[in-house]
Design an enzyme around this catalytic site. Structure first.
Site, PDB file in Angstrom:
ATOM      1  N   TRP A 245       3.892  31.031   9.088  1.00 14.52           N
ATOM      2  CA  TRP A 245       4.160  30.454  10.406  1.00 14.52           C
ATOM      3  C   TRP A 245       5.349  29.519  10.352  1.00 14.52           C
ATOM      4  O   TRP A 245       6.150  29.459  11.295  1.00 14.52           O
ATOM      5  CB  TRP A 245       2.909  29.764  10.935  1.00 14.52           C
ATOM      6  CG  TRP A 245       1.732  30.686  10.918  1.00 14.52           C
ATOM      7  CD1 TRP A 245       0.601  30.578  10.166  1.00 14.52           C
ATOM      8  CD2 TRP A 245       1.605  31.919  11.646  1.00 14.52           C
ATOM      9  NE1 TRP A 245      -0.228  31.650  10.386  1.00 14.52           N
ATOM     10  CE2 TRP A 245       0.358  32.488  11.278  1.00 14.52           C
ATOM     11  CE3 TRP A 245       2.413  32.588  12.558  1.00 14.52           C
ATOM     12  CZ2 TRP A 245      -0.080  33.698  11.800  1.00 14.52           C
ATOM     13  CZ3 TRP A 245       1.976  33.798  13.079  1.00 14.52           C
ATOM     14  CH2 TRP A 245       0.741  34.334  12.702  1.00 14.52           C
TER      15      TRP A 245
ATOM     16  N   ASP B 178       3.761  21.683  13.906  1.00 15.19           N
ATOM     17  CA  ASP B 178       2.813  22.708  14.344  1.00 15.19           C
ATOM     18  C   ASP B 178       1.461  22.334  13.754  1.00 15.19           C
ATOM     19  O   ASP B 178       1.259  22.438  12.548  1.00 15.19           O
ATOM     20  CB  ASP B 178       3.272  24.076  13.850  1.00 15.19           C
ATOM     21  CG  ASP B 178       2.279  25.197  14.157  1.00 15.19           C
ATOM     22  OD1 ASP B 178       1.195  24.914  14.708  1.00 15.19           O
ATOM     23  OD2 ASP B 178       2.597  26.357  13.832  1.00 15.19           O
TER      24      ASP B 178
ATOM     25  N   LYS C 272      -8.446  27.344  17.270  1.00 14.53           N
ATOM     26  CA  LYS C 272      -9.117  26.937  16.037  1.00 14.53           C
ATOM     27  C   LYS C 272     -10.047  25.747  16.297  1.00 14.53           C
ATOM     28  O   LYS C 272     -11.242  25.845  16.110  1.00 14.53           O
ATOM     29  CB  LYS C 272      -8.107  26.571  14.944  1.00 14.53           C
ATOM     30  CG  LYS C 272      -7.616  27.749  14.127  1.00 14.53           C
ATOM     31  CD  LYS C 272      -6.367  28.373  14.686  1.00 14.53           C
ATOM     32  CE  LYS C 272      -5.803  29.394  13.715  1.00 14.53           C
ATOM     33  NZ  LYS C 272      -4.558  30.008  14.206  1.00 14.53           N
TER      34      LYS C 272
END
Length: 356
Positions: A99, A166, A190
């Site tokens: 990511w 992030d 999440k």
């Protein structure tokens, strides 16, 4: 049989969040209508949005001068929106996984990017430490938790430039000094809500400085001015996010949640480190994620990995297969996962080991 949800995302939600969302799907706010069919412009949903923002700010102790936005597009869209709005001359990025590397790729479309360090040389199984962030960059970007590889940066870095992070997979799992950041973003699936909404915490006075033309929907100022209501927001996930935040407040807030998360991770890592059959993929304890625990079979037992997945699945363990880039197993221990599930996995590991 009780199911134990270790999926990496979308992932386990608290039963409180599920129950309250289910009620609202049946009927919301005594309107005689479902949350699925009301106008986002209704006063009832505006109240949901306002309370969600207020509780979000309260739980993370967000200072004055920051806005909390709820947008679409996932964290992947933020990989582009961040540099489009924030990168003026040059930005620094830390490469700690898939990511992070995707964020770097998008940032290079908008300006110079200095990748200050990378752990790619060892398949991202550690967090780089000996690096310098240049002082002439617009911001320093990092990914706090790397779900695929099981590494995590659990303390706010100490750098001399504004930071962007992030925090998709570890938001609300530890206190964060938001004042160090220009922007924090993450997909909600999440630790916050069902898939479909992205949170953005942005410092208001950093916006509007880039001289490039920014499409209306990709401009953070658009959404700050309209309170995330410029277009139709993801109504149901935002409602669910509010329920999760209420649940977190009931638990005692972020500090209490962090304590529980650390205890869960310690139980599983201790079992792995004490095993003759399993081994953690991240050797340095300081680099290990408390959200995503990645482990494999030792070389002499490698051919038993599929057998263990089948064995654990028969005992109610869901989603423990590791990502293809790492292999083995991955147990995601997000905030809503109870200690009971961690102990059940440990017992399954011990039972399997005793049979082999």
């Amino acid at each position: 049989m009780k199911k134990h949800n270790f999926y990496a995302g979308p992932s386990i939600m608290s039963q409180y969040t599920i129950d309250e969302t289910a009620k609202a799907i049946k009927e919301f706010a005594d309107m005689g209508l479902s949350i699925l069919e009301i106008s986002h412009r209704s006063k009832q949903f505006q109240a949901v949005m306002d309370e969600t923002v207020d509780l979000f700010k309260s739980l993370l102790d967000i200072p004055e001068g920051y806005s909390v936005l709820f947008l679409g597009g996932g964290a992947s869209l933020q990989f582009a929106m961040v540099p489009m709005n924030m990168l003026i001359h040059k930005a620094a990025y830390l490469d700690t996984g898939v990511w992070a590397s995707k964020a770097i790729k998008e940032a290079k479309l908008f300006g110079d990017v200095d990748v200050v360090a990378s752990s790619k040389d060892r398949n991202y199984n550690y967090i780089p430490r000996d690096y310098t962030v240049p002082t002439d960059v617009d911001y320093f970007h990092y990914t706090s938790n790397n779900t695929i590889y099981g590494t995590e940066i659990r303390k706010d870095p100490d750098v001399k430039v504004p930071m962007i992070a992030d925090m998709s997979s570890d938001i609300f799992s530890r206190p964060v000094d938001v004042s160090k950041y220009e922007l924090i973003y993450g997909g909600a699936q999440k630790n916050l809500a069902p898939a479909g909404v992205t949170f953005v915490i942005v410092k208001d006075d950093t916006l509007g400085k880039a001289d490039r033309v920014i499409p209306t929907m990709l401009n953070y100022e658009t959404h700050v001015k309209k309170g995330s209501m410029f277009n139709t927001p993801p109504v149901l996930p935002i409602f669910s996010a509010l329920q999760t935040l209420k649940y977190y407040k009931q638990l005692g807030g972020v500090e209490a949640i962090e304590k529980m998360d650390v205890e869960k991770a310690d139980v599983l890592y201790n079992a792995i480190d004490g095993s003759k059959m399993f081994v953690a993929t991240v050797p340095n304890h300081e680099d290990r994620s408390i959200m995503n625990v990645c482990f494999v079979m030792k070389p002499e037992y490698k051919d038993l990995e599929k057998d263990f997945i089948d064995f654990a699945t028969e005992r109610g363990m869901m989603g423990i297969k590791g990502h293809r880039d790492v292999g083995g197993f991955r147990a995601s221990l997000y905030n809503a996962l109870p200690m009971e599930s961690v102990k059940a996995l440990v017992e399954a590991m011990k039972e399997f080991e005793s049979k082999h």
